[in-house]
Write a protein that holds these residues in place. Structure first.
Motif, PDB file in Angstrom:
ATOM      1  N   ALA A 159       3.171  10.107  28.027  1.00  0.00           N
ATOM      2  CA  ALA A 159       2.789  11.215  27.145  1.00  0.00           C
ATOM      3  C   ALA A 159       3.588  12.472  27.429  1.00  0.00           C
ATOM      4  O   ALA A 159       3.745  13.330  26.532  1.00  0.00           O
ATOM      5  N   SER A 160       4.156  12.603  28.636  1.00  0.00           N
ATOM      6  CA  SER A 160       4.950  13.807  28.957  1.00  0.00           C
ATOM      7  C   SER A 160       6.288  13.833  28.218  1.00  0.00           C
ATOM      8  O   SER A 160       6.903  14.893  28.105  1.00  0.00           O
ATOM      9  N   LEU A 161       6.733  12.703  27.731  1.00  0.00           N
ATOM     10  CA  LEU A 161       7.993  12.641  26.995  1.00  0.00           C
ATOM     11  C   LEU A 161       7.823  12.919  25.511  1.00  0.00           C
ATOM     12  O   LEU A 161       8.820  12.947  24.767  1.00  0.00           O
ATOM     13  N   HIS A 162       6.618  13.090  25.069  1.00  0.00           N
ATOM     14  CA  HIS A 162       6.360  13.338  23.654  1.00  0.00           C
ATOM     15  C   HIS A 162       6.320  14.844  23.416  1.00  0.00           C
ATOM     16  O   HIS A 162       5.527  15.572  24.047  1.00  0.00           O
ATOM     17  N   HIS A 163       7.185  15.323  22.538  1.00  0.00           N
ATOM     18  CA  HIS A 163       7.261  16.748  22.209  1.00  0.00           C
ATOM     19  C   HIS A 163       7.142  16.902  20.699  1.00  0.00           C
ATOM     20  O   HIS A 163       7.731  16.130  19.932  1.00  0.00           O
ATOM     21  N   ALA A 164       6.423  17.901  20.312  1.00  0.00           N
ATOM     22  CA  ALA A 164       6.254  18.202  18.889  1.00  0.00           C
ATOM     23  C   ALA A 164       7.469  18.979  18.384  1.00  0.00           C
ATOM     24  O   ALA A 164       7.917  19.946  19.013  1.00  0.00           O
ATOM     25  N   ILE A 165       8.026  18.586  17.273  1.00  0.00           N
ATOM     26  CA  ILE A 165       9.187  19.221  16.655  1.00  0.00           C
ATOM     27  C   ILE A 165       8.710  19.940  15.400  1.00  0.00           C
ATOM     28  O   ILE A 165       7.937  19.390  14.607  1.00  0.00           O
ATOM     29  N   GLN A 166       9.215  21.158  15.244  1.00  0.00           N
ATOM     30  CA  GLN A 166       8.796  21.964  14.110  1.00  0.00           C
ATOM     31  C   GLN A 166       9.288  21.337  12.800  1.00  0.00           C
ATOM     32  O   GLN A 166      10.353  20.712  12.752  1.00  0.00           O
ATOM     33  N   PRO A 167       8.550  21.503  11.726  1.00  0.00           N
ATOM     34  CA  PRO A 167       8.920  20.873  10.454  1.00  0.00           C
ATOM     35  C   PRO A 167      10.276  21.329   9.921  1.00  0.00           C
ATOM     36  O   PRO A 167      10.988  20.543   9.287  1.00  0.00           O
ATOM     37  N   GLU A 168      10.667  22.593  10.152  1.00  0.00           N
ATOM     38  CA  GLU A 168      11.937  23.052   9.612  1.00  0.00           C
ATOM     39  C   GLU A 168      13.124  22.359  10.276  1.00  0.00           C
ATOM     40  O   GLU A 168      14.132  22.055   9.619  1.00  0.00           O
ATOM     41  N   PHE A 169      12.988  22.054  11.574  1.00  0.00           N
ATOM     42  CA  PHE A 169      14.058  21.324  12.233  1.00  0.00           C
ATOM     43  C   PHE A 169      14.089  19.853  11.773  1.00  0.00           C
ATOM     44  O   PHE A 169      15.168  19.259  11.687  1.00  0.00           O
ATOM     45  N   GLN A 170      12.957  19.292  11.484  1.00  0.00           N
ATOM     46  CA  GLN A 170      12.931  17.928  10.943  1.00  0.00           C
ATOM     47  C   GLN A 170      13.610  17.875   9.575  1.00  0.00           C
ATOM     48  O   GLN A 170      14.345  16.924   9.261  1.00  0.00           O
ATOM     49  N   ALA A 171      13.399  18.911   8.761  1.00  0.00           N
ATOM     50  CA  ALA A 171      14.054  18.955   7.449  1.00  0.00           C
ATOM     51  C   ALA A 171      15.564  19.124   7.605  1.00  0.00           C
ATOM     52  O   ALA A 171      16.352  18.510   6.855  1.00  0.00           O
ATOM     53  N   MET A 172      15.995  19.938   8.561  1.00  0.00           N
ATOM     54  CA  MET A 172      17.442  20.102   8.803  1.00  0.00           C
ATOM     55  C   MET A 172      18.062  18.772   9.266  1.00  0.00           C
ATOM     56  O   MET A 172      19.184  18.430   8.879  1.00  0.00           O
ATOM     57  N   TRP A 173      17.351  18.035  10.080  1.00  0.00           N
ATOM     58  CA  TRP A 173      17.858  16.734  10.560  1.00  0.00           C
ATOM     59  C   TRP A 173      18.017  15.742   9.419  1.00  0.00           C
ATOM     60  O   TRP A 173      19.004  15.004   9.358  1.00  0.00           O
ATOM     61  N   ARG A 174      17.126  15.756   8.509  1.00  0.00           N
ATOM     62  CA  ARG A 174      17.183  14.806   7.404  1.00  0.00           C
ATOM     63  C   ARG A 174      18.228  15.212   6.361  1.00  0.00           C
ATOM     64  O   ARG A 174      18.683  14.362   5.582  1.00  0.00           O
ATOM     65  N   ARG A 175      18.612  16.485   6.339  1.00  0.00           N
ATOM     66  CA  ARG A 175      19.613  16.913   5.381  1.00  0.00           C
ATOM     67  C   ARG A 175      21.037  16.547   5.793  1.00  0.00           C
ATOM     68  O   ARG A 175      21.955  16.627   4.978  1.00  0.00           O
ATOM     69  N   VAL A 176      21.248  16.155   7.038  1.00  0.00           N
ATOM     70  CA  VAL A 176      22.579  15.778   7.510  1.00  0.00           C
ATOM     71  C   VAL A 176      22.966  14.449   6.878  1.00  0.00           C
ATOM     72  O   VAL A 176      22.238  13.456   6.997  1.00  0.00           O
TER      73      VAL A 176
END
Length: 367
Positions: free
Chosen positions: A284-301
């Motif tokens: 569980a220590s390796l699980h980090h929450a990523i903000q939605p705006e960064f997830q959208a930037m990742w998918r736009r690549v």
């Protein structure tokens, strides 16, 4: 003493008085022809009354015995005529057949009136056959191996230790011999899915002593804490099959879903039913929450296609892990096709080498 003639006259007179007093009821006849005379009593009585009314006055003053004799003669003549007509009908089969083929009477009968349904009568629904519940299969067979199979299922269903006496009572084997029970106990002690614990208070163990419990494929795992501890003790990265986990923990799916949500385990599921299939240990220590705006930037690549991947990597001076698919396709097109060598249809292996000096070689004649 009365003579036979006077006695017969008195009997006929009594029957005449009965007919005159009760003209509507047929006279009792005890002879075999009574069934034929039942049709004509009313007609005979009516004819007698008509003749008596139309007779002259001097005939009424005649003696009763003479009148009675004439009546009996007429009745006898009518009876003989009826017998003759009935005998002719019975003796002629064509008349009987014609009577049977005659059209029915237009007047409805009582039976047809009762059988015809009324317009207002409701038709009863067809009653469905009643289905009775079948008894459950409660037999355990007579063979020791059959009893052993049912005993293992009994221990697995209970999940607690049972004595040999309790197992025998469950299988209804009290009436069996001690040799049969002893063979069953020895078979359970050597079964891979049964664990036997001897009675430590006794110096000598018999087939009646000790307790038996079910040994699952993954022993000791019955809740979430024991599951995580078991995965942490594993020395390799292999998965844990949920099928083996359910052998000793049948209702584990809810706990697996809860641990997966806490990121303590990784679960792979089936595509259609979404049932868990395999389990791994997660951190569980390796699980980090990523903000939605960064997830959208990742998918736009935009990722290049497979054909352009090799060229893009080479342009930025990165070495691709595979060859250029265009060069591989060109090399495959220029390569000449090699004809495969057909396998020879040789027979089986020769096993009569020790008889070569007795046999003749015909291999040169083979096509």
């Amino acid at each position: 003493m009365l003579s036979a003639a006077s006695f017969s006259q008195q009997s006929a007179l009594r029957q005449t008085f009965v007919l005159l007093q009760h003209p509507a009821s047929p006279p009792p006849f005890s002879s075999a022809a009574g069934s034929l005379l039942d049709v004509f009593p009313y007609r005979l009585a009516a004819n007698e009354h008509t003749e008596r009314d139309l007779a002259p006055p001097d005939a009424a003053a005649a003696s009763p015995a003479v009148a009675m004799s004439s009546y009996l003669e007429k009745q006898s003549a009518a009876f003989k005529g009826t017998l003759a007509s009935a005998a002719s009908k019975l003796s002629n089969p064509m008349s009987t057949k014609a009577a049977s083929l005659a059209p029915p009477s237009p007047s409805p009968s009582a039976a047809s009136d009762s059988a015809a349904p009324t317009p207002t009568a409701k038709r009863k629904r067809d009653t469905q056959p009643e289905v009775y519940s079948q008894p459950q299969l409660t037999g355990y067979g007579v063979d020791v191996r059959s009893h052993m199979k049912f005993a293992v299922d009994y221990l697995k269903a209970k999940g607690v230790s049972k004595t040999m006496t309790e197992i025998i009572d469950h299988l209804s084997l009290r009436g069996n011999s001690d040799e049969h029970k002893q063979e069953l106990a020895e078979g359970l002690r050597g079964h891979p899915r049964v664990e036997w614990k001897p009675d430590t208070s006794l110096s000598e163990q018999t087939w009646r002593t000790g307790v038996y419990s079910y040994r699952p494929v993954i022993p000791g795992v019955t809740d979430g804490t024991s599951l995580v501890a078991f995965l942490q003790r594993k020395t390799d990265a292999s998965s844990l099959a949920v099928r083996d986990l359910k052998d000793g923990w049948p209702d584990c799916e809810d706990t697996l879903g809860r641990l997966e949500g806490q990121h303590k385990i990784l679960v792979t599921r089936t595509n259609r039913e979404n049932f868990p299939r395999h389990v791994w240990l997660d951190d569980a220590s390796l699980h980090h929450a990523i903000q939605p705006e960064f997830q959208a930037m990742w998918r736009r690549v935009q990722i290049p296609s497979i054909d352009d991947m090799h060229r893009k990597l080479s342009s930025v001076q990165l070495k691709p892990t595979s060859e250029d698919p265009r060069k591989m396709a060109a090399a495959a097109g220029n390569k000449p096709k090699v004809q495969k060598k057909r396998a020879s249809k040789r027979g089986g292996k020769q096993t009569n080498i020790h008889m070569n000096h007795l046999l003749q070689d015909y291999s040169n004649l083979r096509r």
